[in-house]
Design a protein around this motif. Structure first.
Motif, PDB file in Angstrom:
ATOM      1  N   ILE A 310       0.843  -1.187   0.000  1.00  0.00           N
ATOM      2  CA  ILE A 310       0.000   0.000   0.000  1.00  0.00           C
ATOM      3  C   ILE A 310       0.877   1.236   0.000  1.00  0.00           C
ATOM      4  CG2 ILE A 310      -1.689   1.313   1.341  1.00  0.00           C
ATOM      5  CD1 ILE A 310      -2.719  -1.336   2.439  1.00  0.00           C
ATOM      6  N   ASP A 311       0.550   2.201  -0.844  1.00  0.00           N
ATOM      7  CA  ASP A 311       1.272   3.463  -0.875  1.00  0.00           C
ATOM      8  C   ASP A 311       0.642   4.401   0.155  1.00  0.00           C
ATOM      9  OD1 ASP A 311       2.763   5.668  -1.415  1.00  0.00           O
ATOM     10  OD2 ASP A 311       1.806   6.121  -3.332  1.00  0.00           O
ATOM     11  N   ILE A 312       1.288   4.529   1.309  1.00  0.00           N
ATOM     12  CA  ILE A 312       0.706   5.347   2.368  1.00  0.00           C
ATOM     13  C   ILE A 312       0.742   6.824   2.021  1.00  0.00           C
ATOM     14  CG2 ILE A 312       1.299   3.677   4.163  1.00  0.00           C
ATOM     15  CD1 ILE A 312       3.614   5.506   4.940  1.00  0.00           C
ATOM     16  N   ALA A 313       1.572   7.217   1.048  1.00  0.00           N
ATOM     17  CA  ALA A 313       1.678   8.639   0.703  1.00  0.00           C
ATOM     18  C   ALA A 313       0.353   9.194   0.193  1.00  0.00           C
ATOM     19  CB  ALA A 313       2.777   8.840  -0.341  1.00  0.00           C
ATOM     20  N   GLY A 314      -0.484   8.347  -0.386  1.00  0.00           N
ATOM     21  CA  GLY A 314      -1.751   8.835  -0.918  1.00  0.00           C
ATOM     22  C   GLY A 314      -2.941   8.605   0.001  1.00  0.00           C
ATOM     23  N   GLU A 316      -5.667   9.025   3.007  1.00  0.00           N
ATOM     24  CA  GLU A 316      -6.305  10.170   3.664  1.00  0.00           C
ATOM     25  C   GLU A 316      -6.359  10.005   5.176  1.00  0.00           C
ATOM     26  OE1 GLU A 316     -10.083  10.996   1.927  1.00  0.00           O
ATOM     27  OE2 GLU A 316      -9.202  11.874   0.118  1.00  0.00           O
ATOM     28  N   ILE A 317      -6.262   8.781   5.657  1.00  0.00           N
ATOM     29  CA  ILE A 317      -6.232   8.521   7.104  1.00  0.00           C
ATOM     30  C   ILE A 317      -5.093   7.542   7.382  1.00  0.00           C
ATOM     31  CG2 ILE A 317      -7.473   7.595   9.094  1.00  0.00           C
ATOM     32  CD1 ILE A 317     -10.079   8.408   7.766  1.00  0.00           C
ATOM     33  N   ILE A 318      -4.200   7.912   8.268  1.00  0.00           N
ATOM     34  CA  ILE A 318      -3.055   7.067   8.599  1.00  0.00           C
ATOM     35  C   ILE A 318      -2.972   6.898  10.115  1.00  0.00           C
ATOM     36  CG2 ILE A 318      -0.542   6.795   8.492  1.00  0.00           C
ATOM     37  CD1 ILE A 318      -0.550   8.511   5.988  1.00  0.00           C
ATOM     38  N   VAL A 319      -2.851   5.651  10.555  1.00  0.00           N
ATOM     39  CA  VAL A 319      -2.639   5.334  11.971  1.00  0.00           C
ATOM     40  C   VAL A 319      -1.221   4.799  12.083  1.00  0.00           C
ATOM     41  CG1 VAL A 319      -3.448   4.056  13.972  1.00  0.00           C
ATOM     42  CG2 VAL A 319      -5.090   4.750  12.202  1.00  0.00           C
ATOM     43  N   SER A 320      -0.324   5.592  12.688  1.00  0.00           N
ATOM     44  CA  SER A 320       1.083   5.212  12.742  1.00  0.00           C
ATOM     45  C   SER A 320       1.502   4.786  14.141  1.00  0.00           C
ATOM     46  CB  SER A 320       1.971   6.379  12.294  1.00  0.00           C
ATOM     47  OG  SER A 320       2.094   6.409  10.896  1.00  0.00           O
ATOM     48  N   GLY A 321       2.403   3.822  14.181  1.00  0.00           N
ATOM     49  CA  GLY A 321       2.918   3.346  15.458  1.00  0.00           C
ATOM     50  C   GLY A 321       4.416   3.501  15.553  1.00  0.00           C
ATOM     51  N   GLY A 322       4.900   3.684  16.777  1.00  0.00           N
ATOM     52  CA  GLY A 322       6.330   3.819  17.009  1.00  0.00           C
ATOM     53  C   GLY A 322       6.838   2.812  18.019  1.00  0.00           C
ATOM     54  N   LEU A 334      -3.439  -1.238  15.851  1.00  0.00           N
ATOM     55  CA  LEU A 334      -3.511  -0.145  14.875  1.00  0.00           C
ATOM     56  C   LEU A 334      -4.246  -0.589  13.618  1.00  0.00           C
ATOM     57  CD1 LEU A 334       0.059   1.454  15.139  1.00  0.00           C
ATOM     58  CD2 LEU A 334      -1.907   1.633  16.667  1.00  0.00           C
ATOM     59  N   HIS A 335      -4.022  -1.825  13.194  1.00  0.00           N
ATOM     60  CA  HIS A 335      -4.726  -2.344  12.017  1.00  0.00           C
ATOM     61  C   HIS A 335      -6.230  -2.340  12.246  1.00  0.00           C
ATOM     62  CE1 HIS A 335      -1.455  -3.614   9.376  1.00  0.00           C
ATOM     63  NE2 HIS A 335      -0.786  -4.030  10.452  1.00  0.00           N
ATOM     64  N   GLU A 336      -6.649  -2.707  13.429  1.00  0.00           N
ATOM     65  CA  GLU A 336      -8.079  -2.750  13.748  1.00  0.00           C
ATOM     66  C   GLU A 336      -8.684  -1.354  13.683  1.00  0.00           C
ATOM     67  OE1 GLU A 336     -11.055  -4.536  17.236  1.00  0.00           O
ATOM     68  OE2 GLU A 336      -8.866  -4.540  17.509  1.00  0.00           O
ATOM     69  N   LEU A 337      -7.980  -0.374  14.255  1.00  0.00           N
ATOM     70  CA  LEU A 337      -8.478   1.006  14.211  1.00  0.00           C
ATOM     71  C   LEU A 337      -8.482   1.529  12.777  1.00  0.00           C
ATOM     72  CD1 LEU A 337      -9.406   3.625  15.522  1.00  0.00           C
ATOM     73  CD2 LEU A 337      -7.002   4.170  16.001  1.00  0.00           C
ATOM     74  N   ALA A 338      -7.414   1.238  12.021  1.00  0.00           N
ATOM     75  CA  ALA A 338      -7.331   1.709  10.637  1.00  0.00           C
ATOM     76  C   ALA A 338      -8.457   1.144   9.787  1.00  0.00           C
ATOM     77  CB  ALA A 338      -5.973   1.331  10.041  1.00  0.00           C
ATOM     78  N   VAL A 339      -8.802  -0.112   9.994  1.00  0.00           N
ATOM     79  CA  VAL A 339      -9.904  -0.727   9.247  1.00  0.00           C
ATOM     80  C   VAL A 339     -11.213  -0.011   9.538  1.00  0.00           C
ATOM     81  CG1 VAL A 339     -11.311  -2.808   9.039  1.00  0.00           C
ATOM     82  CG2 VAL A 339      -8.822  -2.989   9.014  1.00  0.00           C
ATOM     83  N   GLU A 340     -11.460   0.290  10.791  1.00  0.00           N
ATOM     84  CA  GLU A 340     -12.703   0.986  11.159  1.00  0.00           C
ATOM     85  C   GLU A 340     -12.769   2.380  10.547  1.00  0.00           C
ATOM     86  OE1 GLU A 340     -15.268  -0.273  12.626  1.00  0.00           O
ATOM     87  OE2 GLU A 340     -14.313  -2.203  12.999  1.00  0.00           O
ATOM     88  N   LEU A 341     -11.610   3.035  10.431  1.00  0.00           N
ATOM     89  CA  LEU A 341     -11.574   4.399   9.892  1.00  0.00           C
ATOM     90  C   LEU A 341     -11.460   4.430   8.375  1.00  0.00           C
ATOM     91  CD1 LEU A 341      -9.146   6.061  12.472  1.00  0.00           C
ATOM     92  CD2 LEU A 341     -11.602   6.451  12.269  1.00  0.00           C
ATOM     93  N   GLY A 342     -11.181   3.283   7.769  1.00  0.00           N
ATOM     94  CA  GLY A 342     -10.964   3.264   6.324  1.00  0.00           C
ATOM     95  C   GLY A 342      -9.600   3.822   5.960  1.00  0.00           C
ATOM     96  N   GLY A 343      -8.619   3.661   6.851  1.00  0.00           N
ATOM     97  CA  GLY A 343      -7.287   4.177   6.624  1.00  0.00           C
ATOM     98  C   GLY A 343      -6.248   3.081   6.504  1.00  0.00           C
ATOM     99  N   VAL A 344      -4.978   3.460   6.605  1.00  0.00           N
ATOM    100  CA  VAL A 344      -3.873   2.515   6.508  1.00  0.00           C
ATOM    101  C   VAL A 344      -2.962   2.688   7.718  1.00  0.00           C
ATOM    102  CG1 VAL A 344      -3.940   2.528   3.988  1.00  0.00           C
ATOM    103  CG2 VAL A 344      -2.413   4.103   5.184  1.00  0.00           C
ATOM    104  N   VAL A 345      -2.087   1.722   7.920  1.00  0.00           N
ATOM    105  CA  VAL A 345      -1.166   1.750   9.054  1.00  0.00           C
ATOM    106  C   VAL A 345       0.212   2.191   8.585  1.00  0.00           C
ATOM    107  CG1 VAL A 345      -0.025   0.380  10.839  1.00  0.00           C
ATOM    108  CG2 VAL A 345      -2.427  -0.036  10.279  1.00  0.00           C
TER     109      VAL A 345
END
Length: 447
Positions: A310-314, A316-322, A334-345
């Motif tokens: 997945i190209d995260i640069a494009g 609209e919603i990103i859930v990032s972890g450190g 984070l994957h679970e939250l990203a799925v609910e929001l329609g975003g990527v990790v």
């Protein structure tokens, strides 16, 4: 009887203007004919007034205006008398400086290289047209879209829609696929013919390859991965980028060579408003090159569109972890939250270096630059290398135990707490709101 005694023009003493030095590399030191300037450990000039002869060579060579000539009150009075006696005179220039200024004056115009693949333009090219429009307005010159390829005439109208005043087009079958040598030769030919003063390219695989090759051939400077562009009062392009591992932001200028070249990462510059129907001038160019004379051949083109990565640069919603996620398995939150929001990790460099996420998901100076509508930073402290890659997000939500974490300085909303409690609660709340709205993601997330 009027006193006609000639007054000797005072020369003054060079001095540093506080806060303006950009540590350009000791150019002023090398210009001083009496070795009256030494550089400090911070890269700023230290002027030995007892040696200074007031030649002002260091002042003239400083691109940042960080040096000036200082006159005592008595010298200022003498200067007024001298000007009254001699009248207004032009600035004294040595022959080499006159030749340089005459050479630089031949270059006018801002170019943006339109990167395209089989006739489809890269989004970064339109972003650069927006930035180039501002630069062209300050320089009072035309903004040109440089289009090289085969069957690419349709890109002219798109370029005009995004702000270009004219399109310089080189449309030949030999340019159907990108190859370094033919594209470099073509661009250098057009540079020699039209003499632009600024050339912008995307900091992509193609852009970095082409920009470096062109800059080498035309013998000019190139600043890579710029995060900011501007114009000073001497028509120099001010190119801002992270330096020293991202710990400082440096402004670089190429004041003695043209064209001035810079590459900019995708999503760093804002996308300009598209105005369909805008008109411009199309300049058709020719560059004779036979296919049999090109050593490199394109056997097959493999597209990465539709692949598993997945190209995260494009996004609209990103859930990032450190590093705060502790291990790879916890990224499932984070994957679970990203799925609910329609975003990527996404991930910080520390998480990628630990092997918890692939490099393609890394956000930051050595990863991807992103501009999502919502960026959720989970367990990310906020090193400057990471902030450079995400600070232009519309909304930044930071979750961290440390209330002093730098990430909170750029956050729209900050949550000081345990991410292993906050993220599941946030996921449940989003799921509940989606249920109340028939499964759609809410326009605004309540935190």
């Amino acid at each position: 009887m009027q006193n006609d005694k000639k007054i000797k023009k005072p020369r003054g003493i060079a001095r540093l203007v506080a806060g303006k030095c950009i540590a350009c590399g000791a150019r002023c030191e090398s210009s001083c004919p009496v070795s009256g300037i030494l550089m400090s450990e911070a890269g700023e000039p230290s002027i030995h007034v007892e040696k200074c002869i007031g030649c002002a060579k260091c002042v003239k060579v400083c691109a940042a205006g960080a040096l000036e000539m200082f006159y005592t009150p008595e010298e200022l009075e003498l200067l007024k008398q001298w000007e009254a006696q001699h009248g207004a005179v032009e600035e004294e220039l040595d022959p080499a400086e006159k030749e340089l200024r005459a050479k630089l004056a031949q270059y006018r115009g801002v170019w943006v290289f339109i990167e395209q693949y089989q006739g489809e333009a890269a989004k970064v090219s339109w972003e650069l047209l927006g930035a180039g429009k501002e630069l062209a307005a300050k320089l009072r010159v035309k903004l040109s879209a440089l289009i090289i390829g085969h069957d690419v005439a349709h890109l002219c109208d798109e370029s005009f829609a995004y702000g270009a005043d004219q399109a310089i087009v080189l449309d030949e079958s030999v340019f159907k696929d990108y190859r370094t040598k033919p594209f470099t030769d073509a661009v250098c030919h057009l540079v020699e013919k039209h003499k632009p003063e600024v050339i912008l390219m995307g900091a992509t695989g193609q852009g970095r390859d082409l920009a470096g090759a062109v800059a080498t051939v035309v013998k000019t400077g190139l600043t890579a991965d710029c995060t900011g562009l501007g114009i000073d009062d001497k028509r120099n392009l001010m190119q801002t980028r992270p330096a020293f591992g991202g710990n400082i932001m440096a402004t670089i200028m190429c004041d003695r060579f043209r064209p001035q070249m810079a590459t900019v990462r995708p999503h760093v510059m804002a996308m300009p408003e598209r105005k369909d129907g805008s008109k411009g001038v199309v300049i058709l160019e020719q560059f004779y090159l036979r296919e049999q004379d090109v050593l490199a051949k394109v056997i097959e083109t493999i597209s990465d569109k539709g692949g598993k990565d997945i190209d995260i640069a494009g996004a609209e919603i990103i859930v990032s972890g450190g590093r705060g996620l502790m291990n790879k398995d916890n990224f499932a939150l984070l994957h679970e939250l990203a799925v609910e929001l329609g975003g990527v990790v996404g991930a910080s460099r520390s998480a990628v270096d630990a092997g918890w996420m692939p490099h393609s998901r890394q956000v930051g100076q050595t990863g991807k630059t992103v501009r999502p509508k919502i960026y959720i930073a989970c367990g990310i402290s906020g090193a400057i290398q990471h902030l450079v890659g995400m600070q232009d997000s519309d909304v930044v939500i930071a979750i961290n135990r440390d209330p002093e974490a730098p990430i909170f300085q750029v956050a729209t909303y900050g949550i000081v707490g345990d991410l292993f409690q906050v993220i599941p609660a946030l996921t449940r709340r989003v799921r509940q709101m989606k249920g109340e709205r028939g499964g759609s993601v809410p326009d605004r997330i309540a935190v």
